[in-house]
Design an enzyme around this catalytic site. Structure first.
Site, PDB file in Angstrom:
ATOM      1  N   ASP A  81      -5.719   7.054  -5.485  1.00  0.00           N
ATOM      2  CA  ASP A  81      -5.947   8.467  -5.169  1.00  0.00           C
ATOM      3  C   ASP A  81      -6.804   8.611  -3.903  1.00  0.00           C
ATOM      4  OD1 ASP A  81      -5.185  11.014  -6.080  1.00  0.00           O
ATOM      5  OD2 ASP A  81      -7.180  11.381  -6.876  1.00  0.00           O
ATOM      6  N   GLY A  85      -9.591   4.247  -5.767  1.00  0.00           N
ATOM      7  CA  GLY A  85      -8.295   3.633  -6.031  1.00  0.00           C
ATOM      8  C   GLY A  85      -7.181   4.222  -5.185  1.00  0.00           C
ATOM      9  N   TYR A 121      -8.640   3.403 -15.172  1.00  0.00           N
ATOM     10  CA  TYR A 121      -8.356   3.908 -16.517  1.00  0.00           C
ATOM     11  C   TYR A 121      -8.066   2.805 -17.538  1.00  0.00           C
ATOM     12  CZ  TYR A 121      -8.473   8.889 -15.228  1.00  0.00           C
ATOM     13  OH  TYR A 121      -8.868  10.143 -14.840  1.00  0.00           O
ATOM     14  N   ASP A 167       0.886  -1.168   0.000  1.00  0.00           N
ATOM     15  CA  ASP A 167       0.000   0.000   0.000  1.00  0.00           C
ATOM     16  C   ASP A 167       0.924   1.218   0.000  1.00  0.00           C
ATOM     17  OD1 ASP A 167      -1.496   2.217   0.762  1.00  0.00           O
ATOM     18  OD2 ASP A 167      -2.641   1.121   2.267  1.00  0.00           O
ATOM     19  N   ILE A 168       0.849   2.014  -1.026  1.00  0.00           N
ATOM     20  CA  ILE A 168       1.822   3.108  -1.207  1.00  0.00           C
ATOM     21  C   ILE A 168       1.803   4.094  -0.032  1.00  0.00           C
ATOM     22  CG2 ILE A 168       0.355   4.726  -2.516  1.00  0.00           C
ATOM     23  CD1 ILE A 168       2.810   5.016  -4.439  1.00  0.00           C
ATOM     24  N   GLY A 178      -5.711   0.902 -13.324  1.00  0.00           N
ATOM     25  CA  GLY A 178      -6.894   0.548 -12.552  1.00  0.00           C
ATOM     26  C   GLY A 178      -8.135   0.965 -13.316  1.00  0.00           C
TER      27      GLY A 178
HETATM   28  N1  AR6 Z   1      -1.310   1.580  -3.023  1.00  0.00           N
HETATM   29  C1  AR6 Z   1      -0.778   1.194  -4.206  1.00  0.00           C
HETATM   30  N2  AR6 Z   1      -1.532   0.918  -5.302  1.00  0.00           N
HETATM   31  C2  AR6 Z   1      -2.879   1.027  -5.181  1.00  0.00           C
HETATM   32  C3  AR6 Z   1      -3.508   1.426  -3.984  1.00  0.00           C
HETATM   33  C4  AR6 Z   1      -2.662   1.707  -2.865  1.00  0.00           C
HETATM   34  N3  AR6 Z   1      -3.154   2.090  -1.688  1.00  0.00           N
HETATM   35  N4  AR6 Z   1      -4.858   1.439  -4.196  1.00  0.00           N
HETATM   36  C5  AR6 Z   1      -5.068   1.056  -5.480  1.00  0.00           C
HETATM   37  N5  AR6 Z   1      -3.869   0.806  -6.067  1.00  0.00           N
HETATM   38  P1  AR6 Z   1      -6.376   3.536 -10.028  1.00  0.00           P
HETATM   39  P2  AR6 Z   1      -5.967   4.921 -12.616  1.00  0.00           P
HETATM   40  C6  AR6 Z   1      -3.577   0.371  -7.444  1.00  0.00           C
HETATM   41  O1  AR6 Z   1      -7.719   3.116 -10.459  1.00  0.00           O
HETATM   42  O2  AR6 Z   1      -6.221   3.670 -13.386  1.00  0.00           O
HETATM   43  C7  AR6 Z   1      -9.168   7.534  -9.464  1.00  0.00           C
HETATM   44  O3  AR6 Z   1     -10.493   7.644  -9.114  1.00  0.00           O
HETATM   45  C8  AR6 Z   1      -4.702  -0.245  -8.251  1.00  0.00           C
HETATM   46  O4  AR6 Z   1      -4.902  -1.613  -7.875  1.00  0.00           O
HETATM   47  O5  AR6 Z   1      -6.197   4.062  -8.652  1.00  0.00           O
HETATM   48  O6  AR6 Z   1      -4.824   5.793 -13.024  1.00  0.00           O
HETATM   49  C9  AR6 Z   1      -8.550   8.854  -9.870  1.00  0.00           C
HETATM   50  O7  AR6 Z   1      -9.093   9.943  -9.192  1.00  0.00           O
HETATM   51  C10 AR6 Z   1      -4.141  -0.127  -9.672  1.00  0.00           C
HETATM   52  O8  AR6 Z   1      -3.215  -1.189  -9.918  1.00  0.00           O
HETATM   53  O9  AR6 Z   1      -5.747   4.674 -11.028  1.00  0.00           O
HETATM   54  C11 AR6 Z   1      -8.836   8.883 -11.339  1.00  0.00           C
HETATM   55  O10 AR6 Z   1     -10.149   9.361 -11.609  1.00  0.00           O
HETATM   56  C12 AR6 Z   1      -3.347   1.198  -9.614  1.00  0.00           C
HETATM   57  O11 AR6 Z   1      -3.225   1.494  -8.213  1.00  0.00           O
HETATM   58  C13 AR6 Z   1      -8.733   7.441 -11.758  1.00  0.00           C
HETATM   59  O12 AR6 Z   1      -9.047   6.685 -10.610  1.00  0.00           O
HETATM   60  C14 AR6 Z   1      -4.002   2.362 -10.322  1.00  0.00           C
HETATM   61  O13 AR6 Z   1      -5.414   2.274 -10.232  1.00  0.00           O
HETATM   62  C15 AR6 Z   1      -7.336   7.084 -12.207  1.00  0.00           C
HETATM   63  O14 AR6 Z   1      -7.313   5.761 -12.672  1.00  0.00           O
END
Ligand code: AR6
Length: 184
Positions: A41, A39, A131, A17-18, A129
């Site tokens: 963010d 996600g 996106y 978890d980042i 994720g």
């Molecule tokens: N630590 C590390 N990685 C994580 C964590 C965490 N705590 N939580 C999720 N991930 P995403 P995107 C992973 O959807 O595709 C948001 O609503 C997750 O499993 O977070 O760039 C934003 O506001 C995946 O592998 O980002 C934007 O609207 C990765 O992080 C949109 O989502 C990225 O997934 C951005 O979508």
């Protein structure tokens, strides 16, 4: 955890978890409006507290393929000085310049970490994720940008961490790290 040591710094790939990592800057995968979301963010905003969203509102937005930097707010208590908000592309089948935009989001984030004198920075897998960018295509792009940045010359960065949440993403990043380890 897997790592590669280059002359100029280390690249680590780990499952985490980042928001739990001890680094100078954490990158989050934001949207262009910087309004927060789910996600990674959501997790970063939760950990940094409401001042993070206030700072994002003041900035107002960020182009796809770029990034902006704010303070870490509540994360600073744990040593995380900055949050870098990277906006990756939404995957639309691969013909809309998605790969170049993803590379640019990584490159801009690295540049911001460096200009703010960070020695360590952690990245999630941007765009893979909500996106929908296929992680098997995204991972080699991320690792290549890390290597390029560390090889390009003097930088404050000594440690770049890819922090993956799930085992599939972890495997994709490990494979990309292994494959590129033998590159010149
Ligand atoms: N630590 C590390 N990685 C994580 C964590 C965490 N705590 N939580 C999720 N991930 P995403 P995107 C992973 O959807 O595709 C948001 O609503 C997750 O499993 O977070 O760039 C934003 O506001 C995946 O592998 O980002 C934007 O609207 C990765 O992080 C949109 O989502 C990225 O997934 C951005 O979508």
């Amino acid at each position: 955890m897997r790592q590669v040591d280059l002359d100029s710094g280390r690249i680590e790939v780990r499952q985490a978890d980042i928001t739990t990592l001890q680094v100078d800057a954490i990158v989050t995968a934001a949207n262009a409006q910087l309004v927060g979301g789910g996600g990674v963010d959501g997790a970063v905003h939760q950990a940094a507290g409401p001042r993070l969203l206030d700072a994002c509102r003041k900035i107002g937005g960020c182009e796809t393929g770029s990034a902006v930097i704010t303070m870490g707010y509540d994360l600073q208590d744990r040593g995380v000085q900055y949050v870098i908000h990277a906006v990756g592309p939404i995957w639309r089948g691969g013909e809309q310049n998605e790969e170049a935009l993803l590379a640019e989001a990584y490159a801009k984030s690295l540049e911001l970490a460096d200009t703010h004198e960070c020695q360590s920075v952690a990245f999630p897998s941007i765009s893979t994720g909500v996106y929908g960018f296929p992680v098997e295509r995204a991972a080699p792009i991320a690792i290549a940008e890390f290597r390029k940045f560390l090889s390009a010359g003097p930088t404050h960065l000594r440690r770049i961490v890819a922090s993956l949440f799930d085992t599939r993403s972890l495997a994709a990043f490990e494979q990309a790290l292994d494959r590129q380890a033998s590159d010149p």
